[in-house]
Design a protein around this motif. Structure first.
Motif, PDB file in Angstrom:
ATOM      1  N   GLU B 354      13.644   2.442   5.189  1.00 34.75           N
ATOM      2  CA  GLU B 354      12.355   2.794   5.762  1.00 34.75           C
ATOM      3  C   GLU B 354      11.377   1.654   5.518  1.00 34.75           C
ATOM      4  O   GLU B 354      11.472   0.965   4.515  1.00 34.75           O
ATOM      5  CB  GLU B 354      11.835   4.079   5.107  1.00 34.75           C
ATOM      6  CG  GLU B 354      12.698   5.278   5.415  1.00 34.75           C
ATOM      7  CD  GLU B 354      12.247   6.521   4.688  1.00 34.75           C
ATOM      8  OE1 GLU B 354      11.873   6.398   3.503  1.00 34.75           O
ATOM      9  OE2 GLU B 354      12.261   7.597   5.276  1.00 34.75           O
ATOM     10  N   ARG B 355      10.468   1.494   6.464  1.00 37.26           N
ATOM     11  CA  ARG B 355       9.431   0.479   6.266  1.00 37.26           C
ATOM     12  C   ARG B 355       8.248   1.146   5.606  1.00 37.26           C
ATOM     13  O   ARG B 355       7.441   1.779   6.274  1.00 37.26           O
ATOM     14  CB  ARG B 355       9.021  -0.106   7.606  1.00 37.26           C
ATOM     15  CG  ARG B 355      10.120  -0.902   8.218  1.00 37.26           C
ATOM     16  CD  ARG B 355       9.642  -1.545   9.474  1.00 37.26           C
ATOM     17  NE  ARG B 355      10.747  -2.332   9.997  1.00 37.26           N
ATOM     18  CZ  ARG B 355      10.640  -3.623  10.254  1.00 37.26           C
ATOM     19  NH1 ARG B 355       9.511  -4.240  10.080  1.00 37.26           N
ATOM     20  NH2 ARG B 355      11.687  -4.281  10.715  1.00 37.26           N
ATOM     21  N   LEU B 356       8.159   1.019   4.295  1.00 36.80           N
ATOM     22  CA  LEU B 356       7.112   1.716   3.578  1.00 36.80           C
ATOM     23  C   LEU B 356       5.933   0.811   3.257  1.00 36.80           C
ATOM     24  O   LEU B 356       4.833   1.282   3.025  1.00 36.80           O
ATOM     25  CB  LEU B 356       7.661   2.329   2.295  1.00 36.80           C
ATOM     26  CG  LEU B 356       8.733   3.405   2.532  1.00 36.80           C
ATOM     27  CD1 LEU B 356       9.214   3.965   1.223  1.00 36.80           C
ATOM     28  CD2 LEU B 356       8.189   4.515   3.409  1.00 36.80           C
ATOM     29  N   GLU B 357       6.145  -0.509   3.258  1.00 36.16           N
ATOM     30  CA  GLU B 357       5.034  -1.408   2.974  1.00 36.16           C
ATOM     31  C   GLU B 357       4.233  -1.622   4.260  1.00 36.16           C
ATOM     32  O   GLU B 357       4.800  -1.920   5.316  1.00 36.16           O
ATOM     33  CB  GLU B 357       5.552  -2.749   2.454  1.00 36.16           C
ATOM     34  CG  GLU B 357       6.207  -2.659   1.096  1.00 36.16           C
ATOM     35  CD  GLU B 357       5.253  -2.187   0.009  1.00 36.16           C
ATOM     36  OE1 GLU B 357       4.093  -2.647   0.001  1.00 36.16           O
ATOM     37  OE2 GLU B 357       5.659  -1.356  -0.824  1.00 36.16           O
ATOM     38  N   ILE B 358       2.915  -1.495   4.139  1.00 33.60           N
ATOM     39  CA  ILE B 358       2.091  -1.597   5.349  1.00 33.60           C
ATOM     40  C   ILE B 358       2.231  -2.983   5.983  1.00 33.60           C
ATOM     41  O   ILE B 358       2.226  -3.106   7.200  1.00 33.60           O
ATOM     42  CB  ILE B 358       0.614  -1.285   5.000  1.00 33.60           C
ATOM     43  CG1 ILE B 358       0.497   0.177   4.598  1.00 33.60           C
ATOM     44  CG2 ILE B 358      -0.307  -1.572   6.181  1.00 33.60           C
ATOM     45  CD1 ILE B 358      -0.852   0.556   4.067  1.00 33.60           C
ATOM     46  N   ARG B 359       2.436  -4.032   5.152  1.00 33.29           N
ATOM     47  CA  ARG B 359       2.509  -5.369   5.735  1.00 33.29           C
ATOM     48  C   ARG B 359       3.771  -5.547   6.591  1.00 33.29           C
ATOM     49  O   ARG B 359       3.841  -6.445   7.419  1.00 33.29           O
ATOM     50  CB  ARG B 359       2.442  -6.440   4.654  1.00 33.29           C
ATOM     51  CG  ARG B 359       3.577  -6.393   3.675  1.00 33.29           C
ATOM     52  CD  ARG B 359       3.618  -7.629   2.778  1.00 33.29           C
ATOM     53  NE  ARG B 359       4.779  -7.519   1.917  1.00 33.29           N
ATOM     54  CZ  ARG B 359       4.784  -6.841   0.787  1.00 33.29           C
ATOM     55  NH1 ARG B 359       3.686  -6.266   0.358  1.00 33.29           N
ATOM     56  NH2 ARG B 359       5.887  -6.759   0.062  1.00 33.29           N
ATOM     57  N   ASP B 360       4.785  -4.663   6.418  1.00 35.46           N
ATOM     58  CA  ASP B 360       5.986  -4.749   7.245  1.00 35.46           C
ATOM     59  C   ASP B 360       5.814  -4.104   8.610  1.00 35.46           C
ATOM     60  O   ASP B 360       6.743  -4.081   9.397  1.00 35.46           O
ATOM     61  CB  ASP B 360       7.168  -4.056   6.544  1.00 35.46           C
ATOM     62  CG  ASP B 360       7.598  -4.813   5.312  1.00 35.46           C
ATOM     63  OD1 ASP B 360       7.214  -5.989   5.193  1.00 35.46           O
ATOM     64  OD2 ASP B 360       8.300  -4.234   4.468  1.00 35.46           O
ATOM     65  N   TRP B 361       4.638  -3.550   8.857  1.00 36.05           N
ATOM     66  CA  TRP B 361       4.454  -2.828  10.114  1.00 36.05           C
ATOM     67  C   TRP B 361       3.958  -3.734  11.237  1.00 36.05           C
ATOM     68  O   TRP B 361       3.714  -3.257  12.346  1.00 36.05           O
ATOM     69  CB  TRP B 361       3.467  -1.666   9.922  1.00 36.05           C
ATOM     70  CG  TRP B 361       4.086  -0.506   9.224  1.00 36.05           C
ATOM     71  CD1 TRP B 361       4.822  -0.551   8.085  1.00 36.05           C
ATOM     72  CD2 TRP B 361       4.057   0.866   9.619  1.00 36.05           C
ATOM     73  NE1 TRP B 361       5.240   0.700   7.737  1.00 36.05           N
ATOM     74  CE2 TRP B 361       4.783   1.588   8.661  1.00 36.05           C
ATOM     75  CE3 TRP B 361       3.483   1.547  10.677  1.00 36.05           C
ATOM     76  CZ2 TRP B 361       4.960   2.956   8.728  1.00 36.05           C
ATOM     77  CZ3 TRP B 361       3.640   2.912  10.753  1.00 36.05           C
ATOM     78  CH2 TRP B 361       4.384   3.613   9.786  1.00 36.05           C
ATOM     79  N   GLY B 362       3.817  -5.014  10.962  1.00 32.36           N
ATOM     80  CA  GLY B 362       3.318  -5.943  11.972  1.00 32.36           C
ATOM     81  C   GLY B 362       4.197  -5.922  13.216  1.00 32.36           C
ATOM     82  O   GLY B 362       5.422  -5.950  13.124  1.00 32.36           O
ATOM     83  N   GLY B 363       3.563  -5.867  14.373  1.00 35.09           N
ATOM     84  CA  GLY B 363       4.308  -5.947  15.622  1.00 35.09           C
ATOM     85  C   GLY B 363       4.921  -4.647  16.087  1.00 35.09           C
ATOM     86  O   GLY B 363       5.612  -4.609  17.104  1.00 35.09           O
TER      87      GLY B 363
END
Lengths: 99, 480
Positions: B354-363
């Motif tokens: 899962e992408r839990l870090e907000i910075r990984d949500w780019g794009g």
């Protein structure tokens, strides 16, 4: 012996249990503290029940015992599962989640 | 000696009974269902929840009590029952693909969710402190197991252990409080406690009991300073479980909280309103400030749920009909919005990763414009932007507070909403304006999760644009 004696005893038991949960680091001992707190409540229920000449309080104790038994089953299962993956149950070592 | 049989009115607890029966059927069916077909057990659970919702609607408008006044079907309890059933149904929809992707046992998952729902419904409709305690345990025990459901994952187990130890600890406070209230009044029935108080207003045992009860409730709904378990448990538990417990437990525990304090203890209202107002200020402020500092979406949503508990507490301080109905509406809006937000986190995960870090949500917005847009709308609703459900809910709560002379509390609530806008907007900015993070092409959004998101979205927008029917439904109040 008046009802006050029993309530004081139950308050002492509850405090020992609560302090045990807060200062001990082994989940099994913490769990024992919780059981002590529940049983302090049981003692208070029985004492009040006797003072009020009402059987209700004694019936509640049965319900609480059943709940405590179910809680033991779930709690020990979680502790055993944790021990299998970590080989430790000390709560200070269980810190994958930053708190 | 004569034994009188109390009025066993099974119709009144029909919603809980139907869910319990469904849970037992799913438990049995699990034995004979081959592994590839286990998803159908979730569908079976969904059908049971739908039938229970039908039974709840059938009880609507005719308040009745049962089992010697231990449970009631009044509009307050039935509204919360519907909210709980809705939350459970949406979270099962979210879980159908989630449990397979995370390779956890499927059948048991739905059974535990259903048993927790039974506890939640009973807690929202109980009018006896002992029944509230038993319902609380019935909802907590399955949730301890669900939090630790990924048995191979140390984080999930840790969440389960923490939730269990602190949950059991708080239950003990709750129970000890009940013991003292029983000692002070000779009864655990909420209406009879109010009667005993009216006859004898100076009652020290009851005061001690009410204080301990408050501590127990504060743990369960996560009020500051009894909130510190929340971020760890919400973060470590499987996301589908977090989604379910963040909404279901809140609705059930707040239901019992409101009922206990408004039905049994109105005589002490002058005292506990001040205490609860202070707790509300602490909870909102600390929840929002701590959420500002989070980089992990689940932890951010955990602190946001703490802050929302603070807003709902304002409605309890306001008391009265407007406070009650605003709290019910808010819980409905919060349930839809929060499930949607967690659902989007599930939708944008690659199998178990899962992408839990907000910075990984780019794009994310470029690859998944619809999911990103829905997530943005849920975030805006949580922040309280019009015309979404969260705005209407906050508006109702704050106006109830102003009406009853707690304008300063409403002002602090509004200021907190302003602070919260910053951290709710951050993931949106990240999704729409940041450089894409690699790996988005591996993600396949499960159709059922998308369906749950769309349903939640429709609810959030409908409650925002046309809230009247829900507000009318919410103004039912208690059966006394």
């Amino acid at each position: 012996m008046t009802v006050n004696h029993y309530i004081f005893l139950s308050a002492i038991l509850f405090s020992i249990g609560a302090v045990g949960v807060l200062i001990r680091r082994n989940p099994l001992i913490m769990f024992m503290g919780i059981e002590l707190m529940l049983n302090a409540a049981n003692l208070a229920f029985v004492a009040f029940s006797r003072q009020l000449q009402s059987i209700d309080g004694q019936v509640f104790v049965f319900l609480i015992l059943a709940v405590a038994a179910a809680e033991v089953a779930v709690g020990l299962a979680i502790i055993v599962a944790l021990f299998r993956t970590r080989q430790t149950v000390n709560v200070d070592d269980v810190n994958a989640l930053k708190g | 000696m004569s034994l009188s049989v109390p009025d066993l009115n099974f119709r009144v607890i029909a919603p809980a009974l139907i869910v319990a029966l469904t849970a037992l059927i799913v438990l049995l069916a699990e034995l004979v269902t081959p592994a590839p077909r286990k998803r159908w057990l979730g569908v079976l659970g969904l059908i049971g929840l739908l039938i229970a919702a039908g039974a709840t609607v059938g009880l609507w408008g005719a308040p009745a009590s049962a089992f010697g006044g231990m449970v009631v079907a009044d509009n307050f309890g039935l509204f919360l029952t519907l909210v709980i059933l809705l939350g459970a149904a949406l979270s099962i929809l979210l879980a159908l693909d989630f449990v397979r992707a995370h390779r956890v046992d499927q059948g048991e998952y739905y059974v535990l969710v259903l048993f927790a729902v039974v506890g939640m419904i009973l807690m929202a409709t109980a009018t006896d402190l002992i029944v509230i305690f038993l319902a609380l345990e019935l909802l907590s025990l399955p949730l301890y197991i669900l939090a630790a459901f990924k048995r191979a994952d140390a984080r999930s187990l840790e969440a389960g252990l923490k939730y269990f130890l602190l949950g059991a600890f708080s239950s003990a406070f709750f129970l000890y409080g009940i013991a003292f209230i029983f000692g002070g009044t000779g009864t655990t029935n909420l209406m009879k406690i109010a009667d005993a108080l009216a006859k004898n207003p100076r009652n020290d045992l009851l005061l001690v009991g009410a204080g301990l009860l408050l501590v127990g409730f504060a743990f369960k709904v996560a009020l500051v300073p009894f909130h510190w378990w929340t971020p760890d448990v919400y973060d470590g538990a499987p996301t589908a479980v977090t989604a379910f417990m963040s909404v279901g437990v809140k609705a059930a525990a707040f239901g019992a909280f409101f009922r206990a304090f408004l039905v049994a203890l109105p005589a002490f209202a002058f005292d506990w309103r001040i205490v609860l107002a202070a707790l509300a200020v602490l909870t909102m402020t600390l929840g929002n400030v701590a959420a500002l500092l989070q980089s992990n979406v689940k932890r951010m949503l955990a602190y946001s749920s703490i802050a929302h508990a603070g807003y709902i507490l304002i409605a309890l301080v306001a008391m009265g009909a407007s406070g009650l109905s605003s709290a019910l509406f808010y819980l409905l809006a919060y349930t839809l919005t929060n499930l949607g937000a967690f659902g989007a986190v599930i939708a944008l995960s690659d199998g178990e990763r899962e992408r839990l870090e907000i910075r990984d949500w780019g794009g994310a917005a470029r690859q998944y414009p619809f999911i990103a847009a829905m997530f943005a709308i849920f975030m805006l609703s949580l922040a309280g932007f019009p015309p979404l459900a969260g705005f209407t809910g906050k508006f109702l709560i704050f106006s109830a507070a102003v009406e009853t002379g707690w304008a300063w509390l409403a002002v602090i609530g509004v200021l907190n909403s302003l602070v919260s806008a910053y951290f709710y907007l951050r993931p949106i900015v990240q999704m729409y304006m940041s450089e894409p993070v690699p790996g988005w092409d591996r993600i396949r959004v499960a159709p059922l999760v998308a369906l749950a998101l769309v349903l939640a979205l429709i609810g959030v927008i409908a409650l925002g644009l046309y809230p009247t029917p829900a507000i009318v439904m919410a103004t039912g109040g208690f059966l006394r």
